[in-house]
Design an enzyme around this catalytic site. Structure first.
Site, short mmCIF file in Angstrom:
data_model
loop_
_atom_site.label_atom_id
_atom_site.label_comp_id
_atom_site.label_asym_id
_atom_site.label_seq_id
_atom_site.Cartn_x
_atom_site.Cartn_y
_atom_site.Cartn_z
N ASP A 139 10.23 31.85 31.30
CA ASP A 139 9.70 30.03 31.30
C ASP A 139 8.40 30.47 31.00
O ASP A 139 7.96 30.91 31.99
CB ASP A 139 10.07 29.76 32.22
CG ASP A 139 10.22 28.24 31.70
OD1 ASP A 139 8.74 27.39 30.64
OD2 ASP A 139 9.64 27.28 32.93
N ASN A 183 5.93 27.56 30.21
CA ASN A 183 4.75 26.95 30.83
C ASN A 183 5.64 25.85 31.71
O ASN A 183 5.37 24.50 32.42
CB ASN A 183 4.75 26.12 29.58
CG ASN A 183 6.89 25.53 28.87
OD1 ASN A 183 6.94 25.66 29.72
ND2 ASN A 183 6.72 24.65 27.78
N ASP A 225 8.66 24.35 32.21
CA ASP A 225 10.01 23.59 32.08
C ASP A 225 11.13 24.03 32.26
O ASP A 225 11.66 22.86 32.21
CB ASP A 225 9.59 22.70 30.47
CG ASP A 225 10.21 23.83 29.15
OD1 ASP A 225 10.13 25.12 30.10
OD2 ASP A 225 10.07 23.55 28.64
N ASP A 282 11.65 30.39 27.19
CA ASP A 282 11.09 29.59 25.21
C ASP A 282 9.99 31.06 24.56
O ASP A 282 10.04 32.10 25.42
CB ASP A 282 9.61 28.86 25.72
CG ASP A 282 9.29 29.37 26.79
OD1 ASP A 282 8.48 30.46 27.18
OD2 ASP A 282 8.69 28.23 27.68
N ASP A 292 20.58 34.93 15.10
CA ASP A 292 21.64 34.38 14.81
C ASP A 292 21.17 33.93 13.53
O ASP A 292 20.81 32.27 13.37
CB ASP A 292 21.19 33.81 15.88
CG ASP A 292 23.11 34.39 16.99
OD1 ASP A 292 24.34 34.18 15.92
OD2 ASP A 292 22.86 34.16 18.06
N ASP A 307 27.07 34.34 13.51
CA ASP A 307 27.98 33.47 14.54
C ASP A 307 29.43 33.21 13.55
O ASP A 307 29.57 32.56 12.31
CB ASP A 307 27.55 32.26 14.47
CG ASP A 307 27.68 31.93 15.77
OD1 ASP A 307 28.40 32.35 16.68
OD2 ASP A 307 28.83 30.29 15.58
N GLU A 346 30.01 38.18 13.62
CA GLU A 346 31.09 38.28 15.02
C GLU A 346 32.17 38.01 13.90
O GLU A 346 32.09 36.66 13.95
CB GLU A 346 30.04 36.67 15.88
CG GLU A 346 30.91 36.58 17.19
CD GLU A 346 30.93 35.22 17.85
OE1 GLU A 346 31.07 35.24 18.60
OE2 GLU A 346 31.03 34.61 16.98
N HIS A 373 26.03 36.84 25.56
CA HIS A 373 26.16 35.45 26.08
C HIS A 373 27.06 34.58 25.98
O HIS A 373 27.51 33.42 26.84
CB HIS A 373 24.93 34.34 25.68
CG HIS A 373 25.53 33.71 23.97
ND1 HIS A 373 25.85 35.22 23.03
CD2 HIS A 373 25.50 32.56 23.20
CE1 HIS A 373 25.98 34.49 21.70
NE2 HIS A 373 26.45 33.30 22.34
N ASP A 374 28.71 34.89 25.27
CA ASP A 374 30.08 34.52 25.96
C ASP A 374 30.84 34.92 26.76
O ASP A 374 31.57 34.96 26.85
CB ASP A 374 30.46 34.48 24.49
CG ASP A 374 29.83 33.27 22.99
OD1 ASP A 374 29.32 32.23 24.00
OD2 ASP A 374 30.26 34.27 22.03
O1 ISL Z 1 32.84 32.63 24.02
C1 ISL Z 1 34.33 31.93 23.63
C2 ISL Z 1 35.20 31.20 24.37
O2 ISL Z 1 36.40 31.77 24.04
C3 ISL Z 1 34.57 31.94 21.75
O3 ISL Z 1 35.67 31.27 21.57
C4 ISL Z 1 33.36 31.97 21.43
O4 ISL Z 1 33.81 30.11 20.97
C5 ISL Z 1 33.78 32.65 20.07
O5 ISL Z 1 33.59 33.86 20.45
C6 ISL Z 1 32.35 32.03 19.56
O6 ISL Z 1 31.30 32.41 19.11
C7 ISL Z 1 30.22 31.67 18.79
O7 ISL Z 1 30.70 30.48 18.73
C8 ISL Z 1 30.44 29.54 19.43
C9 ISL Z 1 28.71 29.53 20.09
O8 ISL Z 1 29.19 28.89 21.13
C10 ISL Z 1 29.21 30.46 21.11
O9 ISL Z 1 28.00 30.63 21.59
C11 ISL Z 1 28.77 31.61 19.88
O10 ISL Z 1 28.43 33.63 20.46
C12 ISL Z 1 29.88 28.18 18.11
O11 ISL Z 1 29.42 28.57 17.55
CA CA Z 2 9.78 26.50 28.73
#
Ligand code: ISL
Ligand code: CA
Length: 555
Positions: A23, A25, A27, A31, A100, A201, A258, A331-332
């Protein structure tokens, strides 16, 4: 295709989740200017490509995976001028940028959906998937990934729209050629700016089975399993080939799809260069091995034999036929050192062992922010400290089904996506140097011990181990080109494999256990003329491997 066209085969990708990276700034939200400040750090690590999770205008129901405007930058992240500068600074450092691409769905606040909702004869109606109810209920029995049904009733027009994710993420109707053209134009907008590719995605969900039939109802489940009817659907290859022809083939791109619910056989269809679809896909099979039937929240220990069998299957199946992406984290997913390693007494050893185990396989490796310093899972005590819609919805649903608070929290601790989304730990100052304000999600309390500053000061840190792995990939073609053979197949504690290319061989031996283990005698003799090129302990002897020890040898 020659190898210069396939530059991404030699590359290492670093994923940034902008909200949690840095971050600038105060908040409390990461960013774009914050990312620019850290580019030299990524260059030092040695990565080639940066994949940015979504930075587009969004109401943030799902942290940017619900896009309101594909061609504007999210206010909190900065401006288009910031983006242009970011791209320039990345290219200046000889790195590339992968965006993405979230086109299975938009936000319900996207102008197309706002229009689509207006009336049944609105020109945008058919941009989404609208259906009449069946016997006063939803059109079919599919559940959403984020709990509840996959359909939302709209009173104004007395129809339901499909949303495989949250109800603020309506699915686009890819059967409509206008939708496809809009998406292709939007992709060109970014490619013309000079971005280098896309992570797509849930791209294998864009083609749905005609008629949208009910899914099988498994016992104990609230909804039918719609996945077979919306994953790898009948027109998926046609759509991807069209996208490739109209857009991707005209630019030197890297693409990764993905694709949950995908086997190696599917992956070959998606990634064989002769088919002109995508360069590689993210499989989920190895991420599902520690789940019991009924989904990720139903915990099960990982059996190393399952992991070995699975990764070996992908390695051998795709060799010369497609291309793998290699990942432990994003991130998942929960943090790998907490998941398959030991984030207490063997944090450094297990994080580096896991890194070695993955990075010597064939494919393009992905590093998720914080993985390179061994960031760990978190355990927040109250639900309101969590931010992820998936976690919050699941908590409520399971509560109403009679699960105890403790049981649900155990699932969240093990699998919740917020494990990966706590702020990047830059130093041991307040809020880990992520922000001078109040972070949008709590910082992992272990930042005093786990942070970039201390990693950079310690030559034996996880960071420098990753740096070495990235450098070795550039030096040794065998890592990119070699074939794969699993060794010690039935060994319950050692994950060992051999790569072979022309006259060269490379062997990787990893101890997945927290106990010493004697090396297999037969293998020991076989490798007597090999030289160790890497180890994650200061000194190594291959007769006995210490907890989470990894050794790499070549001949
Ligand atoms: O992380 C999961 C939870 O079990 C997966 O089902 C995930 O939602 C799936 O892999 C799809 O992921 C992607 O699309 C989603 C988004 O929430 C995720 O962050 C993204 O990586 C919907 O856009
Ligand atoms: Ca920020």
């Amino acid at each position: 295709m020659n190898t210069t066209d396939q530059w991404w085969k030699k590359s290492v990708v670093y994923q940034i989740y902008p909200r949690s990276f840095h971050d600038s700034n105060g908040d409390g939200i990461g960013d774009l200017p914050g990312i620019i400040e850290k580019l030299d750090y990524l260059k030092l690590l040695g990565v080639d490509i940066i994949w940015l999770s979504p930075i587009y205008d969004s109401p943030n129901d799902d942290n940017g995976y619900d896009i309101r405007n594909y061609q504007e930058i999210m206010n909190e992240f900065g401006t288009m001028a910031d983006f242009d500068q970011l791209l320039e600074e990345i290219h200046k450092r000889d790195m590339k940028l992968m965006m993405d691409l979230v086109v299975n769905h938009t936000s319900d606040e996207h102008e197309w959906f706002v229009q689509s909702k207006q009336s049944k004869d609105n020109p945008y109606r058919d941009y989404y998937i609208w259906r009449e109810g069946k016997d006063g209920k939803a059109p079919n029995n599919w559940g959403s990934f984020f709990s509840g049904p996959a359909w939302e009733y709209d009173e104004a027009t007395n129809e339901y729209y499909l949303h495989i994710f949250s109800k603020k993420q309506p699915d686009l109707n890819w059967e409509n050629p206008k939708v496809r053209q809009e998406i292709y134009q939007m992709m060109k907008f970014w490619l013309e700016k000079g971005v280098d590719g896309f992570r797509m995605d849930v791209i294998n969900m864009i083609s749905k089975a005609p008629g949208l039939p009910d899914g099988e109802q498994h016992s104990g489940q609230l909804f039918g399993d719609g996945a077979p009817n919306f994953m790898n659907g009948p027109r998926i290859h046609e759509f991807l080939q069209e996208m490739n022809k109209e857009v991707l083939s005209q630019y030197p791109t890297i693409t990764v799809g993905e694709m949950p619910g995908t086997t190696p056989e599917d992956a070959i269809l998606y990634t064989n260069p002769e088919r002109h679809e995508v360069n590689m896909i993210f499989t989920f099979e190895h991420m599902d091995l520690d789940s019991a039937p009924g989904g990720k929240w139903n915990l099960k220990p990982l059996y190393l034999l399952d992991l070995k069998e699975n990764l070996a299957k992908w390695q051998t199946a795709l060799h010369n036929k497609g291309w793998n992406s290699l990942y432990w984290n994003n991130h998942d997913q929960p943090r790998i050192v907490s998941r398959f390693g030991n984030d207490e007494e063997y944090r450094v050893e297990s994080a580096t062992m896991l890194a070695a185990c993955l990075h010597f396989m064939q494919g393009t490796p992905y590093i998720y922010q914080g993985e390179e310093i061994g960031m760990t899972n978190v355990k927040f005590s109250a639900l309101d400290e969590y931010r992820d819609i998936e976690t919050i919805n699941m908590y409520k649903e399971r509560k109403s089904q009679g699960y105890s608070h403790e049981e649900i929290m155990a699932s969240i601790y093990a699998k919740g996506r917020d494990n990966a989304r706590t702020p990047m730990q830059w130093d041991d100052e307040e809020h880990a140097g992520f922000t001078t304000g109040t972070p949008w999600i709590k910082v992992n309390p272990r930042y005093h011990e786990v942070n970039v500053k201390s990693a950079l000061e310690d030559k034996n840190s996880i960071f420098y181990f990753y740096q070495k792995l990235i450098a070795l990939r550039k030096e040794l073609d065998i890592i990119v080109e070699g074939d794969f053979q699993l060794l010690l197949q039935d060994h319950p504690q050692l994950f060992a494999y051999k790569r072979k290319w022309q006259e060269e061989s490379l062997i990787v031996i990893c101890n997945f256990g927290d106990k010493d283990v004697d090396m297999d005698n037969e293998l020991l003799t076989r490798i007597s003329d090999y030289n160790a090129i890497l180890s994650n302990y200061p000194s190594s002897s291959i007769e006995k491997l210490r907890p989470f020890e990894a050794v790499v040898l070549t001949r």
